[in-house]
Structure formats: structure tokens, C-alpha cells
Enzyme design. Structure first.
Site, PDB file in Angstrom:
ATOM      1  N   GLY A 125       7.500   0.149  -3.272  1.00 61.75           N
ATOM      2  CA  GLY A 125       7.196  -0.538  -2.028  1.00 61.75           C
ATOM      3  C   GLY A 125       8.028  -0.023  -0.882  1.00 61.75           C
ATOM      4  O   GLY A 125       9.132  -0.528  -0.641  1.00 61.75           O
ATOM      5  N   THR A 159       0.361   1.583  -3.977  1.00 65.37           N
ATOM      6  CA  THR A 159      -0.480   1.987  -5.104  1.00 65.37           C
ATOM      7  C   THR A 159       0.045   1.425  -6.424  1.00 65.37           C
ATOM      8  O   THR A 159       1.256   1.374  -6.647  1.00 65.37           O
ATOM      9  CB  THR A 159      -0.534   3.525  -5.187  1.00 65.37           C
ATOM     10  OG1 THR A 159      -0.981   4.051  -3.938  1.00 65.37           O
ATOM     11  CG2 THR A 159      -1.485   3.990  -6.281  1.00 65.37           C
ATOM     12  N   GLU A 366       2.210   9.918   1.529  1.00 66.57           N
ATOM     13  CA  GLU A 366       3.469  10.603   1.181  1.00 66.57           C
ATOM     14  C   GLU A 366       3.895  11.589   2.277  1.00 66.57           C
ATOM     15  O   GLU A 366       4.408  12.673   1.997  1.00 66.57           O
ATOM     16  CB  GLU A 366       3.369  11.299  -0.182  1.00 66.57           C
ATOM     17  CG  GLU A 366       3.157  10.307  -1.311  1.00 66.57           C
ATOM     18  CD  GLU A 366       3.930  10.637  -2.569  1.00 66.57           C
ATOM     19  OE1 GLU A 366       4.971  11.299  -2.488  1.00 66.57           O
ATOM     20  OE2 GLU A 366       3.490  10.217  -3.642  1.00 66.57           O
TER      21      GLU A 366
END
Length: 387
Positions: A125, A159, A366
Site C-alpha cells: 500500500g 493490487t 510502478e
């Protein structure tokens, strides 16, 4: 002598995952995708194959491989479907790897066996609704209260955070301040902890068979021992995690780009227009040739970054280059593949329709393409005027 051939064990692993992707994933993933359903049975099979344990030593239940083996597996999976590939990538790079890299012996013993076996998933997170690329703007807080950390805040786009087999989320939170700067720490929050709420799944453009949710923390208390690594080092830990993750995302992007090539070569040999196979027309040949060239260059970029990482050499710039080049190759190839397929490329029943929907997030997640360019420039010694 420079040799880009894969070592025997790497090639064997690649072929095994390639066969699994074609025979087990490809025939069924379209239905999962259309339903927006998480593929638990596929994930279970990947766990049984040892894919979640690829880069971990046998001492913690892993397969004793290296990070490059994970990248090869991600490439072959994404060649067929990115939802499955990102589930593996996040489960390893963001779920298990931070605990392996920075966790205490007790934390490793508690969490790693099931994570590396694929029997449980972990999440990371970091991103918040008001801060994605600017991770330093973290607003989630964690304060000491006796023997507990009390966490308050919200995380977004996380995710693997809400599946039936998710067992923990590692959360970055502000735990103090030093010299006018926030001290950010990483804290493990087990699923089901009071005050920890998981929202319903997002309705996404792509990655429809993966799990992505918003998380909220309201006076969520966890033991002090759940601190991951050193207090105040969470930001540095996350930067290290992202450097490795970018190599993995690059491999995933190369897989999608190669999948576009595979589908177009097949389709160009079957589809006829004006009395000829469309693959006989130079316009189509050149487009597919450009797609293959992009994929080849992107693959070499992530191979280089992975090789440097495994040799314990600096690889931040190479990881950023690989992530930038490969994600843009995936997006370009998906667009060209859709054009080659014409109307059929706009239909979800064809893989290129999924590829097109899945590709864009690779330029965002990312670290956006803009962030990668910023990192590359910084590694070259170029700084902002206010620094």
C-alpha cells in the site's frame, strides 16, 4: 565474449511457463476477463508450479532461483494475458519481496511460507488518492500508542489487496518528522484487522481479471512488531522495491509486446483481402517488422537491467530505461496490432483487444514514463534548478 543465450535452467523454466500459458491460461482467461473475475484456479496452479517462489531461496520455501527467472515467467505469461502476469508480479515483488528483504526473522517465518507457495497473497500500500508519483506526499499516518501502531489514511490502486487469499498489506505511513521532513515507515497490516477496510473492486479499463482496490484505515491498530525494517526507512525501502519492480514490469511489457507480434503473424497468414493474404502486403509486413524490432530492443533492455541487478551492480538507470522503453513498445505494438486486425481487433473475443486495453497502464504503474525520464536524467547528473 558477449552471449545473450539463456542458461539451460532459465530456458527450461521459460518453456515450462510458455506451455502453461498457452495450454492452461489462454483457453479460459477471456471469460474471466469479461466477467471481471479473479482466476483463483489459475493462481493456485501457478503456486503449485512454484512460480511465486521463483526468486526466493529454499530456506524460506522458495525455488532457489533468481529474479531473472521471475522476469522470464512474467514475459511468457503476459504473452498470453497481463492480468495473470500482474497478479504474479505484484504477489512476488510487492507482496513477498519486501518481507524477505527487510523483515525480521519472526516476520519471515510468519508470512513467507504461504506467500512463496502462492497459497496467500500480500499487497503493498503505497499510492494514495492525492499522491501517486509524489510518494513523498504521503498523508497516511501511524502513531505509537503503547505497544501498537495506530494507522489512519487511505491507499488507492492497490493490487492483490482484496482477494479471498490476501493475507496482508504492507502500508507506508508517516511516523514522525526529522529536519522538517516526513519520516515514512512501512508497517504490515494483516487482512481482517479492525479498522482496516477494503473497498469493492475498481471498474478498470484493463487488467480486468486482476484484483485492484482502494484501502482505508481508521484507527487501525497493529502490534509495534509489525514495523517492517527500520522506523523512518520505509521510503528508502520502497525505492529499492520499485527499482526491482520496474525490471519485472519491463519483462511483463515485453511479453505483451511479443504477444501482439505472435497474434499478428498468425492473423496475417490467415486473413485475405483483395485476393491475397494480408501478410503478403508490404504495408503489413513493415508494421509487424517494426513491432518485432521494438520488442527485441525492449527485451535486451530488461535483460541488461536484470543482469546488473544480479551482479549487485547499480541498476537504477537501466531499470528506468527498460521500463520506459518496454512499456512504450507494448503500447505501440498493441495499437498497431489492433489496426492490423481491423474490426476484429476491436472485439474482446480476440486477444489483441485485451492487449490494447491492458497496455496503457504499463506506462503508468510502478512509475510513469515521465518519472522514468526524470530518473534517467537525474542519473546522468542533470538536476532541477531549485535543487
Amino acid at each position: 565474449m558477449i552471449d545473450f543465450r539463456l542458461e539451460e535452467e532459465h530456458e527450461a523454466l521459460r518453456k515450462t511457463v510458455q506451455e502453461f500459458a498457452r495450454e492452461e491460461v489462454a483457453p479460459v482467461i477471456g471469460d474471466y476477463y469479461e466477467r471481471g473475475e479473479f482466476p483463483y484456479d489459475i493462481v493456485a496452479k501457478m503456486g503449485q508450479m512454484g512460480l511465486f517462489g521463483l526468486p526466493f531461496p529454499e530456506s524460506v520455501g522458495g525455488m532457489g532461483g533468481d529474479y531473472f527467472t521471475l522476469c522470464l515467467a512474467l514475459e511468457e505469461l503476459a504473452r498470453v494475458d497481463s492480468s495473470v502476469a500482474i497478479t504474479l508480479e505484484a504477489g512476488v515483488s510487492l507482496g513477498a519481496m519486501p518481507i524477505y528483504r527487510f523483515g525480521s526473522q519472526e516476520q519471515k517465518e510468519q508470512w513467507l511460507p504461504k506467500l512463496v507457495a502462492g497459497e496467500a497473497l500480500g499487497a503493498f500500500g503505497l499510492t494514495e488518492p492525492g499522491g501517486g508519483s509524489d510518494a513523498g506526499a504521503t498523508r497516511t499516518t501511524a502513531r505509537r500508542d503503547g505497544d501498537s501502531w495506530v494507522i489512519n489514511g487511505t491507499k488507492a490502486f492497490i493490487t492483490n489487496s482484496g482477494t479471498d487469499i490476501t493475507r496482508l498489506v504492507t502500508v507506508t505511513a508517516v511516523t514522525g518528522e526529522r529536519d522538517g521532513r516526513k519520516q515514512i515507515s512501512a508497517i504490515i497490516v494483516p487482512s481482517g484487522t479492525q479498522g482496516f477496510a477494503v473497498s469493492k473492486k475498481y471498474s478498470k479499463v484493463g487488467w480486468s481479471a486482476s484484483d485492484t482496490r482502494e484501502l482505508s484505515f481508521a484507527d487501525c491498530a497493529v502490534p509495534v512488531s509489525n514495523l517492517l525494517g527500520q522506523e523512518g526507512r520505509g521510503y528508502a525501502q520502497f525505492l529499492s522495491t520499485l527499482d526491482e519492480g520496474r525490471v519485472a514490469i519491463s519483462a511483463l511489457s515485453v511479453g505483451l509486446a511479443q504477444g501482439c507480434v505472435d497474434e499478428c503473424v498468425r492473423y496475417a497468414g490467415e486473413r485475405e483481402a483483395f485476393g491475397h493474404k494480408i501478410g503478403e502486403y508490404q504495408a503489413i509486413q513493415f508494421k509487424i517488422a517494426d513491432m518485432e524490432a521494438r520488442t527485441h530492443v525492449a527485451r535486451l533492455a530488461y535483460y541488461d537491467a536484470a543482469a546488473r541487478m544480479l551482479r549487485n551492480q547499480p541498476f537504477k538507470r537501466q531499470a528506468a530505461i527498460a521500463k520506459l522503453i518496454s512499456s512504450e513498445a507494448a503500447m505501440d505494438n498493441a495499437r498497431d496490432a489492433t489496426q492490423i486486425f481491423g474490426g476484429y481487433g476491436f472485439m474482446n473475443e480476440f486477444p489483441v483487444g485485451r492487449f490494447y486495453r491492458d497496455a496503457k497502464i504499463l506506462e503508468i504503474g510502478e512509475g510513469t514514463s515521465e518519472v522514468q525520464r526524470m530518473l534517467i536524467a537525474r542519473e546522468l547528473g542533470l538536476t532541477r534548478p531549485w535543487q
